[in-house]
Design a protein around this motif. Structure first.
Motif, PDB file in Angstrom:
ATOM      1  N   CYS A   1      -7.216  54.563-117.989  1.00 30.21           N
ATOM      2  CA  CYS A   1      -7.095  55.416-119.157  1.00 30.21           C
ATOM      3  C   CYS A   1      -7.960  54.835-120.265  1.00 30.21           C
ATOM      4  CB  CYS A   1      -5.611  55.444-119.572  1.00 30.21           C
ATOM      5  SG  CYS A   1      -5.346  56.051-121.236  1.00 30.21           S
ATOM      6  N   THR A   2      -8.503  55.663-121.122  1.00 28.86           N
ATOM      7  CA  THR A   2      -9.372  55.192-122.208  1.00 28.86           C
ATOM      8  C   THR A   2      -8.652  54.193-123.108  1.00 28.86           C
ATOM      9  OG1 THR A   2      -8.758  57.192-123.415  1.00 28.86           O
ATOM     10  CG2 THR A   2     -10.921  57.178-122.368  1.00 28.86           C
ATOM     11  N   ALA A   3      -7.316  54.234-123.076  1.00 27.75           N
ATOM     12  CA  ALA A   3      -6.545  53.265-123.851  1.00 27.75           C
ATOM     13  C   ALA A   3      -6.762  51.859-123.320  1.00 27.75           C
ATOM     14  CB  ALA A   3      -5.064  53.607-123.802  1.00 27.75           C
ATOM     15  N   HIS A   4      -7.167  51.754-122.050  1.00 26.61           N
ATOM     16  CA  HIS A   4      -7.392  50.443-121.434  1.00 26.61           C
ATOM     17  C   HIS A   4      -8.863  50.200-121.165  1.00 26.61           C
ATOM     18  CE1 HIS A   4      -3.070  51.066-120.391  1.00 26.61           C
ATOM     19  NE2 HIS A   4      -3.056  49.886-120.961  1.00 26.61           N
ATOM     20  N   ALA A   5      -9.717  50.799-121.961  1.00 26.33           N
ATOM     21  CA  ALA A   5     -11.149  50.639-121.752  1.00 26.33           C
ATOM     22  C   ALA A   5     -11.769  49.819-122.864  1.00 26.33           C
ATOM     23  CB  ALA A   5     -11.829  52.000-121.674  1.00 26.33           C
ATOM     24  N   GLY A   6     -12.851  49.184-122.512  1.00 23.84           N
ATOM     25  CA  GLY A   6     -13.626  48.441-123.506  1.00 23.84           C
ATOM     26  C   GLY A   6     -15.091  48.694-123.235  1.00 23.84           C
ATOM     27  N   VAL A   7     -15.947  48.055-123.977  1.00 22.72           N
ATOM     28  CA  VAL A   7     -17.391  48.247-123.818  1.00 22.72           C
ATOM     29  C   VAL A   7     -18.046  46.957-123.319  1.00 22.72           C
ATOM     30  CG1 VAL A   7     -19.543  48.757-125.068  1.00 22.72           C
ATOM     31  CG2 VAL A   7     -17.458  50.055-125.575  1.00 22.72           C
ATOM     32  N   CYS A   8     -18.907  47.105-122.323  1.00 24.89           N
ATOM     33  CA  CYS A   8     -19.666  45.960-121.786  1.00 24.89           C
ATOM     34  C   CYS A   8     -20.908  45.785-122.655  1.00 24.89           C
ATOM     35  CB  CYS A   8     -20.056  46.227-120.339  1.00 24.89           C
ATOM     36  SG  CYS A   8     -21.296  45.079-119.699  1.00 24.89           S
ATOM     37  N   ALA A   9     -21.139  44.573-123.106  1.00 30.12           N
ATOM     38  CA  ALA A   9     -22.264  44.305-124.010  1.00 30.12           C
ATOM     39  C   ALA A   9     -23.616  44.449-123.323  1.00 30.12           C
ATOM     40  CB  ALA A   9     -22.125  42.900-124.599  1.00 30.12           C
ATOM     41  N   GLU A  10     -23.618  44.482-122.007  1.00 33.51           N
ATOM     42  CA  GLU A  10     -24.894  44.516-121.298  1.00 33.51           C
ATOM     43  C   GLU A  10     -25.695  45.779-121.613  1.00 33.51           C
ATOM     44  OE1 GLU A  10     -26.081  41.856-119.835  1.00 33.51           O
ATOM     45  OE2 GLU A  10     -27.947  42.933-119.499  1.00 33.51           O
ATOM     46  N   ASP A  11     -25.061  46.958-121.374  1.00 34.47           N
ATOM     47  CA  ASP A  11     -25.787  48.183-121.757  1.00 34.47           C
ATOM     48  C   ASP A  11     -24.874  49.187-122.455  1.00 34.47           C
ATOM     49  OD1 ASP A  11     -24.300  49.031-119.644  1.00 34.47           O
ATOM     50  OD2 ASP A  11     -26.000  49.442-118.313  1.00 34.47           O
ATOM     51  N   GLY A  12     -23.734  48.739-122.941  1.00 29.43           N
ATOM     52  CA  GLY A  12     -22.851  49.593-123.734  1.00 29.43           C
ATOM     53  C   GLY A  12     -21.967  50.541-122.949  1.00 29.43           C
ATOM     54  N   HIS A  13     -21.896  50.393-121.639  1.00 33.82           N
ATOM     55  CA  HIS A  13     -21.038  51.290-120.853  1.00 33.82           C
ATOM     56  C   HIS A  13     -19.579  50.861-121.012  1.00 33.82           C
ATOM     57  CE1 HIS A  13     -19.991  48.491-117.615  1.00 33.82           C
ATOM     58  NE2 HIS A  13     -21.220  48.017-117.770  1.00 33.82           N
ATOM     59  N   THR A  14     -18.674  51.823-120.720  1.00 40.27           N
ATOM     60  CA  THR A  14     -17.253  51.479-120.806  1.00 40.27           C
ATOM     61  C   THR A  14     -16.789  50.901-119.473  1.00 40.27           C
ATOM     62  OG1 THR A  14     -16.708  53.724-120.179  1.00 40.27           O
ATOM     63  CG2 THR A  14     -16.676  53.225-122.547  1.00 40.27           C
ATOM     64  N   ALA A  15     -15.799  50.060-119.540  1.00 38.68           N
ATOM     65  CA  ALA A  15     -15.198  49.479-118.343  1.00 38.68           C
ATOM     66  C   ALA A  15     -13.750  49.177-118.658  1.00 38.68           C
ATOM     67  CB  ALA A  15     -15.931  48.207-117.956  1.00 38.68           C
ATOM     68  N   CYS A  16     -12.955  49.028-117.629  1.00 37.80           N
ATOM     69  CA  CYS A  16     -11.546  48.728-117.873  1.00 37.80           C
ATOM     70  C   CYS A  16     -11.419  47.297-118.375  1.00 37.80           C
ATOM     71  CB  CYS A  16     -10.715  48.956-116.611  1.00 37.80           C
ATOM     72  SG  CYS A  16     -10.922  47.711-115.339  1.00 37.80           S
ATOM     73  N   THR A  17     -10.402  47.054-119.148  1.00 35.35           N
ATOM     74  CA  THR A  17     -10.247  45.737-119.772  1.00 35.35           C
ATOM     75  C   THR A  17     -10.076  44.628-118.740  1.00 35.35           C
ATOM     76  OG1 THR A  17      -7.926  46.298-120.048  1.00 35.35           O
ATOM     77  CG2 THR A  17      -9.350  46.514-121.986  1.00 35.35           C
ATOM     78  N   ALA A  18      -9.586  44.953-117.559  1.00 35.15           N
ATOM     79  CA  ALA A  18      -9.403  43.939-116.528  1.00 35.15           C
ATOM     80  C   ALA A  18     -10.739  43.411-116.038  1.00 35.15           C
ATOM     81  CB  ALA A  18      -8.607  44.524-115.352  1.00 35.15           C
ATOM     82  N   CYS A  19     -11.810  44.215-116.176  1.00 33.21           N
ATOM     83  CA  CYS A  19     -13.146  43.820-115.705  1.00 33.21           C
ATOM     84  C   CYS A  19     -13.999  43.203-116.800  1.00 33.21           C
ATOM     85  CB  CYS A  19     -13.881  45.020-115.120  1.00 33.21           C
ATOM     86  SG  CYS A  19     -13.213  45.544-113.543  1.00 33.21           S
ATOM     87  N   LEU A  20     -13.471  43.129-117.998  1.00 33.47           N
ATOM     88  CA  LEU A  20     -14.270  42.617-119.114  1.00 33.47           C
ATOM     89  C   LEU A  20     -13.819  41.210-119.513  1.00 33.47           C
ATOM     90  CD1 LEU A  20     -14.322  45.853-121.280  1.00 33.47           C
ATOM     91  CD2 LEU A  20     -16.340  44.794-120.251  1.00 33.47           C
ATOM     92  N   ALA A  21     -14.773  40.347-119.743  1.00 31.18           N
ATOM     93  CA  ALA A  21     -14.457  38.988-120.196  1.00 31.18           C
ATOM     94  C   ALA A  21     -15.686  38.413-120.896  1.00 31.18           C
ATOM     95  CB  ALA A  21     -14.042  38.111-119.014  1.00 31.18           C
ATOM     96  N   PRO A  22     -15.475  37.476-121.786  1.00 29.89           N
ATOM     97  CA  PRO A  22     -16.641  36.887-122.467  1.00 29.89           C
ATOM     98  C   PRO A  22     -17.483  36.005-121.542  1.00 29.89           C
ATOM     99  CG  PRO A  22     -14.587  35.935-123.317  1.00 29.89           C
ATOM    100  CD  PRO A  22     -14.197  36.931-122.272  1.00 29.89           C
ATOM    101  N   CYS A  23     -18.783  35.992-121.795  1.00 34.84           N
ATOM    102  CA  CYS A  23     -19.703  35.139-121.050  1.00 34.84           C
ATOM    103  C   CYS A  23     -19.387  33.680-121.390  1.00 34.84           C
ATOM    104  CB  CYS A  23     -21.140  35.489-121.441  1.00 34.84           C
ATOM    105  SG  CYS A  23     -22.354  34.214-121.044  1.00 34.84           S
ATOM    106  N   GLY A  24     -19.424  32.835-120.388  1.00 33.25           N
ATOM    107  CA  GLY A  24     -19.076  31.420-120.564  1.00 33.25           C
ATOM    108  C   GLY A  24     -20.085  30.643-121.396  1.00 33.25           C
ATOM    109  N   SER A  25     -21.210  31.280-121.712  1.00 32.14           N
ATOM    110  CA  SER A  25     -22.198  30.574-122.519  1.00 32.14           C
ATOM    111  C   SER A  25     -22.349  31.187-123.914  1.00 32.14           C
ATOM    112  CB  SER A  25     -23.552  30.573-121.807  1.00 32.14           C
ATOM    113  OG  SER A  25     -24.531  29.921-122.573  1.00 32.14           O
TER     114      SER A  25
END
Ligand code: ZN
Ligand code: ZN
Ligand code: ZN
Ligand code: ZN
Ligand code: ZN
Ligand code: ZN
Ligand code: ZN
Ligand code: ZN
Length: 270
Positions: free
Chosen positions: A22-46
């Motif tokens: 659901c869009t309530a559980h979506a975020g944006v990937c910084a790579e190209d701005g696409h949406t993804a579920c929050t479970a698949c999003l995490a900060p880069c280790g660097s």
């Protein structure tokens, strides 16, 4: 995601995990701005940018900074090792081949002080220093020994390189020569052993001699001369058992070294 049925209007498919959310559980990937579920999003280790799992890669456990989840901009491959994924912040360009090499697969050449892939570097036999291919050297007197380029010097007589142990000073011209070109009894180099009398020295030799003797000398003095790989070695008789031996590079008129010999001994100048 959370068992609550998502309404059709808000349902999305995460491009990273292919699951509906659901869009309530979506975020944006910084790579190209696409949406993804929050479970698949995490900060880069660097760099800390939030990216999805599809746009992140794990660096190897053997990487210098350990295994990290890195974004595409922060990830590279160590070309000096096994092409393992490593952080951009863990690699340096090899001064020999220009490839990116991680700190685990690199070392520094003792002569140039630059980073090289470990495979380009070798330890010298005696000093055990690491040197790159460009700074390897040999000694003409011991064919199999391996030295760093700053541990050998060119013999002016034969033009070959010799280590400190296989060089000696000629007692006549004062130059450091390889032991193959130095007679142990007379302590004279092969060139000084071949000095031949010459009646009419070339103009540049006469000019150089003037600088050595302080000028104003007659041209009728006794000259002896010999030539080798790097110098013209000239011996001038100054009378009263005094002699000056100087060396001259071809094409120059300023003596490179001067040694004065008299009954009191020898004195090197320059
Ligand atoms: Zn992404
Ligand atoms: Zn990053
Ligand atoms: Zn590596
Ligand atoms: Zn390299
Ligand atoms: Zn080097
Ligand atoms: Zn030599
Ligand atoms: Zn040697
Ligand atoms: Zn000599």
């Amino acid at each position: 995601m959370d068992e609550q049925p998502a309404c059709d209007e808000h349902v999305r498919v995460c491009p990273a995990c292919r699951l509906e959310h659901c869009t309530a559980h979506a975020g944006v990937c910084a790579e190209d701005g696409h949406t993804a579920c929050t479970a698949c999003l995490a900060p880069c280790g660097s760099c800390g940018r939030v990216v999805c799992n599809r746009h992140a890669e794990q660096s190897g456990a053997g990487a210098p900074k350990g295994s990290r989840r890195l974004c595409a901009a922060c990830l590279t491959y160590c070309e000096g090792g096994t092409n393992e994924p490593v952080g951009v912040d863990e690699v340096t360009q090899c001064a020999s081949c220009g490839k990116s090499v991680c700190t685990a697969h690199q070392a520094i050449c003792a002569v140039d002080g630059q980073v090289h892939c470990s495979q380009h570097l070798r330890r010298t036999d005696k000093s055990r220093r690491l040197v790159c291919a460009r700074h390897r050297a040999g000694c003409a007197v011991e064919a199999m020994a391996f030295f760093a380029s700053d541990e050998v010097e060119e013999c002016p007589v034969c033009g070959k390189h010799a280590c400190a142990q296989h060089r000696g000073t000629c007692g006549h011209c004062g130059r450091q020569v390889c032991t193959a070109d130095l007679a142990p009894q007379s302590r004279r180099c092969a060139t000084c052993a071949q000095l031949a009398a010459i009646a009419d020295p070339p103009v540049e030799v006469v000019a150089a001699a003037r600088a050595v003797t302080g000028g104003g000398q007659r041209a009728s003095r006794a000259w002896r001369m010999a030539r080798d790989r790097s110098h013209l070695v000239v011996e001038v008789d100054l009378g009263l058992k005094r002699k000056a031996v100087f060396t001259l590079r071809p094409g120059t008129t300023a003596p490179e070294s001067v040694v004065r010999h008299s009954l009191l001994g020898s004195k090197r100048r320059q």
